[in-house]
Design a protein around this motif. Sequence first.
Motif, mmCIF file in Angstrom:
data_model
loop_
_atom_site.group_PDB
_atom_site.id
_atom_site.type_symbol
_atom_site.label_atom_id
_atom_site.label_comp_id
_atom_site.label_asym_id
_atom_site.label_seq_id
_atom_site.Cartn_x
_atom_site.Cartn_y
_atom_site.Cartn_z
ATOM 1 N N UNK A 97 28.943 10.790 -16.160
ATOM 2 C CA UNK A 97 29.434 11.933 -15.460
ATOM 3 C C UNK A 97 30.651 12.374 -15.457
ATOM 4 N N UNK A 98 30.872 13.834 -15.609
ATOM 5 C CA UNK A 98 32.229 14.532 -15.633
ATOM 6 C C UNK A 98 32.103 15.669 -14.645
ATOM 7 N N UNK A 99 33.390 15.556 -13.779
ATOM 8 C CA UNK A 99 33.171 16.660 -12.876
ATOM 9 C C UNK A 99 34.247 17.690 -13.208
ATOM 10 N N UNK A 100 33.736 19.006 -12.971
ATOM 11 C CA UNK A 100 34.601 20.143 -12.841
ATOM 12 C C UNK A 100 34.447 20.615 -11.459
ATOM 13 N N UNK A 101 35.822 21.295 -11.180
ATOM 14 C CA UNK A 101 36.171 21.698 -9.764
ATOM 15 C C UNK A 101 35.283 22.904 -9.397
ATOM 16 N N UNK A 102 34.879 23.071 -8.060
ATOM 17 C CA UNK A 102 34.684 24.590 -7.663
ATOM 18 C C UNK A 102 35.986 24.954 -6.855
ATOM 19 N N UNK A 103 36.404 26.288 -6.998
ATOM 20 C CA UNK A 103 37.805 26.745 -6.619
ATOM 21 C C UNK A 103 37.562 27.218 -5.261
ATOM 22 N N UNK A 104 37.894 26.734 -4.176
ATOM 23 C CA UNK A 104 37.683 27.443 -2.822
ATOM 24 C C UNK A 104 38.539 28.666 -2.657
#
Length: 419
Positions: free
Chosen positions: A155-162
């Motif tokens: 698993x590699x995570x990308x961010x969601x941008x608030x």
Amino acid sequence: MENGTAERWGFRGNEVLSTASAITIRGVLNEVMGNINESDPRPVIPLGHGDPSAFPCFRTTQIADDAVADALRSAKFNGYAPTVGVLPARRAIADYLSKDLPYKLSPGDIYMTIGCTQAIEVILTALTRPKANILLPRPGFPFYEARAAYSRLEVRHFDLLPEKGWELDLDAVVSLADENTVGMVVINPGNPCGNVFTYQHLKMIAETAKKLGILVIADEVYDHLTFGSNPFVPMGVFGTIVPVVTVGSISKRWIVPGWRLGWLVTNDPNGILEKHGIVDCIKGFLNISSDPATFIQAAVPQILEKTGDVFFSKIVNILREAADVCYDTIKEIPCITCPNKPEGSMFVMVKLNLSLLEDIKDDIDFCVKLAKEESVVVLPGVAVGLKNWLRVTFAIEPSSLEEGLGRIKVFYLRHAKKQ
């Protein structure tokens, strides 16, 4: 060693499964709920889970009840073999989903699953191969991490941008991907953020995935549960740009999560998934797996075809009003901040400001003490990938929502740092 001979057993527990099962929302919520003070006479307010079916205002439509009852009473679906009701159900789902697409799905594009969770299991298993990795959103739905761990899929995570309405950080997606990346997950409407992606952003996601040569897994279990400025746009609209595998179910829109009827859909007019063996893997998994209850499958055509807009509008209006109450009331609680008003699904993410609290060390500590002192259950953000945030559901009875938020405000005042 009673008789002088050491016992030897050839089995032991699967450590991967034990580890994977620990990273679930259910596991974290059970830990939080274990701290509720049973002597507290007040009712427990469940602001941590996404099952509104227990509340009268979220009762499913009579059409769905009748469809299941008719199928059950017919005695045609009591057998083990599910084939009697499968084709009509797949045809009905194809017609239902095609209404929002620029092309028409066929029954052959639809695979019935035991809820959306089995659909996730199917596609992640189909994509698993040595050294493969998958890109997941943070925050997100931790069942993906759990299933990937079980399948030994990196698993590699990308961010969601608030600050951008929880849009994907597409630059991060590009930087994370390599020759072993097989796909990326997009959850829309958003769990846990309550966001709804625009057509333009979804198109950019599709174009990015095409450039990287990966498929998109579109988690649309909250499809059409939108009440803000952005309408729901299925990722399958962009199936001619990039192969899309959509997972969904009747659980959320019809408020029947316990019925466990979901689907996996191959939105792939260009036939890329079949060419690369993914379709065969999906079929292979389902050939050795269990099927949804036969009478639920038989009820699907009636449920999808006869449920009217009045029911859907009622549910969306309840969610809209509850989201407004939640967003406005959170403004009155200084220690939590909501960066964006929810526009879809049943959740909102709020940031915890620990500097305003006297004796709270992190989000888990906040939720444990809140459960113990106020009998309110909220999900710690660390469970969905964001430490020192909270996920709050507003899909409960309005009076319970107001009471629960009121208790959180009292909790804040009790633990507020002295000026």
